[in-house]
Design a protein around this motif. Sequence first.
Motif, mmCIF file in Angstrom:
data_model
loop_
_atom_site.group_PDB
_atom_site.id
_atom_site.type_symbol
_atom_site.label_atom_id
_atom_site.label_comp_id
_atom_site.label_asym_id
_atom_site.label_seq_id
_atom_site.Cartn_x
_atom_site.Cartn_y
_atom_site.Cartn_z
ATOM 1 N N LEU A 223 0.739 -1.243 0.042
ATOM 2 C CA LEU A 223 -0.374 0.313 -0.150
ATOM 3 C C LEU A 223 1.160 1.601 0.381
ATOM 4 C CD1 LEU A 223 -2.687 0.742 -0.475
ATOM 5 C CD2 LEU A 223 -2.241 1.497 2.392
ATOM 6 N N CYS A 224 1.153 1.527 -1.286
ATOM 7 C CA CYS A 224 1.845 2.610 -1.106
ATOM 8 C C CYS A 224 1.770 4.362 -1.719
ATOM 9 C CB CYS A 224 3.189 2.429 -2.741
ATOM 10 S SG CYS A 224 3.751 3.341 -2.591
ATOM 11 N N GLY A 225 0.545 3.747 -1.937
ATOM 12 C CA GLY A 225 -0.493 5.259 -2.046
ATOM 13 C C GLY A 225 -1.872 5.165 -2.103
ATOM 14 N N LEU A 226 -2.805 6.265 -2.422
ATOM 15 C CA LEU A 226 -4.109 6.061 -2.124
ATOM 16 C C LEU A 226 -4.416 7.144 -3.258
ATOM 17 C CD1 LEU A 226 -5.286 5.449 1.400
ATOM 18 C CD2 LEU A 226 -5.643 3.776 -0.758
ATOM 19 N N ILE A 227 -4.296 7.517 -3.584
ATOM 20 C CA ILE A 227 -4.455 9.027 -4.975
ATOM 21 C C ILE A 227 -5.814 9.319 -5.125
ATOM 22 C CG2 ILE A 227 -3.728 8.231 -7.312
ATOM 23 C CD1 ILE A 227 -2.477 10.762 -7.742
ATOM 24 N N SER A 228 -6.727 7.837 -5.074
ATOM 25 C CA SER A 228 -7.673 8.672 -5.953
ATOM 26 C C SER A 228 -8.045 9.316 -4.240
ATOM 27 C CB SER A 228 -8.654 6.747 -6.028
ATOM 28 O OG SER A 228 -8.655 6.287 -4.418
#
Lengths: 335, 335
Positions: B246-251
């Motif tokens: 889990l590196c990013g959650l840009i949404s």
Amino acid sequence: MAEPTNRRFLLRTRPEGRVKRSDFELSEQPVPTPAPGEVVLRTRYLSLDPTNRIWMTDVEQYMPPVAIGEVMRGLGIGEVVASASPDHKVGDLFSGLVGWQDYIAVVPKAPGWIQLPSGLPVPLPAMLGALGMTGLTAYFGLMELGKPRAGETVVVSAAAGAVGSVVGQIAKLQGCHVVGIAGGPEKCAFLRELGFDAAIDYKAEGWKAALAAACPRGIDIDFENVGGDIMNTVMARMNLHGRVVLCGLISGYNSDQRPTGPFDTILMKRLRVEGFIILDYLPRAMEGVMQLSQWMMAGKLRHHDTIVDGLEQAPEALNMLFDGKNTGKLLIKVS
Amino acid sequence: MAEPTNRRFLLRTRPEGRVKRSDFELSEQPVPTPAPGEVVLRTRYLSLDPTNRIWMTDVEQYMPPVAIGEVMRGLGIGEVVASASPDHKVGDLFSGLVGWQDYIAVVPKAPGWIQLPSGLPVPLPAMLGALGMTGLTAYFGLMELGKPRAGETVVVSAAAGAVGSVVGQIAKLQGCHVVGIAGGPEKCAFLRELGFDAAIDYKAEGWKAALAAACPRGIDIDFENVGGDIMNTVMARMNLHGRVVLCGLISGYNSDQRPTGPFDTILMKRLRVEGFIILDYLPRAMEGVMQLSQWMMAGKLRHHDTIVDGLEQAPEALNMLFDGKNTGKLLIKVS
């Protein structure tokens, strides 16, 4: 005296919400006789577990759901009442998936059947509890996934339940600060009696503040049996690099909308989800740069970027990331 | 000729949704002069990263948010234009948090500043991309958390972005089957050019079926940069014991409701969440039973149960688990 019969609970309909008696048909059959190599077990104790509810629902899960018309699956302990196996005699005890029925004919050497030693120094129910699958769940879940270290704070939800009550005791044996979450003052008293450092009644007003107060150094391990609001509340107080042992999500098992969410998938598929921020690896940056450079020099790794000209563009250019307007690395050329 | 000035973007207001130019004040100041031991860097390139958006929001995160009135934080490369440090000369290049400004005076030996070697064999932007923090994120995230094995299937979201495009290339170097998810046919073509085995356009109709078809052996690793529906879709197709980096959650970064969910917490706190089902540990059952028995015999572990009498009670008794009516192990005494 009437001939004994084998009462069997067959799954008639898939329950909606709570389980109802009418979701099952109680069918009576003659007691089975053992084929060669088999024994017939009479069920002594049946283990009731949250996972039983999952087995009744026709969703993807870690075992096939129980089919309509089948005997309901269940773990238990049975005693040999008839043997056609030379190695097993009447009175021998086995644990395994006896099912919701009085009798079952089994091949005792087949996988899944464990013979209990004779002359057990503990009551039989403990062999389905703290010394059975329940105890193993608590032990391996906490030790292998949670990896508790002395002084860490462990929070257990459904702490007065079968697994939770054992998890808390094992965590204390590891030198942890142990906080249990349970519903009602009696259960909380039970947890304190078991040696938990604190017990939080989630049905009481202000339980979230009480949880925070009981975990002054944050939370390192969440042994999660419940999910939903309880899980989210615990997670929000976790320390850097904390571990969540996702063992159960009982708050959702009676819902027919499940499996709805990613946490159901994480549990059923035993996924490992790990948050990552590069900060943690900066001490090893050189190692990474060396490997990446080597690949790049060898033509195996390509750098690609989208370059916007001028510092003054920075605020609006940032939106390109969210609008999907860049390919590769987005940069501002400042000078 | 006008004296050069230092243009600085100061955070004026916390953006709501997309970043607007008016969220910043562009202030001009004289170019700083170096104090003893310092150098003055002129910003050459500024890295724009999704995490910049998080830094603008006043929520708990992995670094303090940028304060109102402060220069916007940003990683970049600066070139020494004035030196009061005997060890550094004009023309030396440094990467670090230069900020959204033309010039900054820094102590080059302070932590966080990395001097780039002179005579770089790659263009400067690569030092912020595949060979910079972006590359390190891809490398350590995939290798240390994902632990790819040859033949496994790796899915990368935001695959045409800075981190994703490097992750996919590294995964190919590990012998994996690599599938990228990106928005639009151009980006998908770019991924294929980079060597991805398949590229899924999430803006195209039927992308979920296309993802399934591109992953005939399921998904072993999800390198997640996006979150939301894309993450849930990938997760639902994962194999047993799969890993989600889990590196990013840009949404979610433009939402002002964040951090809303447990995945934000997992990311920011770098938690490890792992699904657990005892089945996986049955081969080690004896080891667990031995330890648990030992503790029990020593009086350090207590078994506690709630016993209901009679097989016929099984269906209704199961509800006790959901109603919180049992303490410890719930059992049916059948005979």
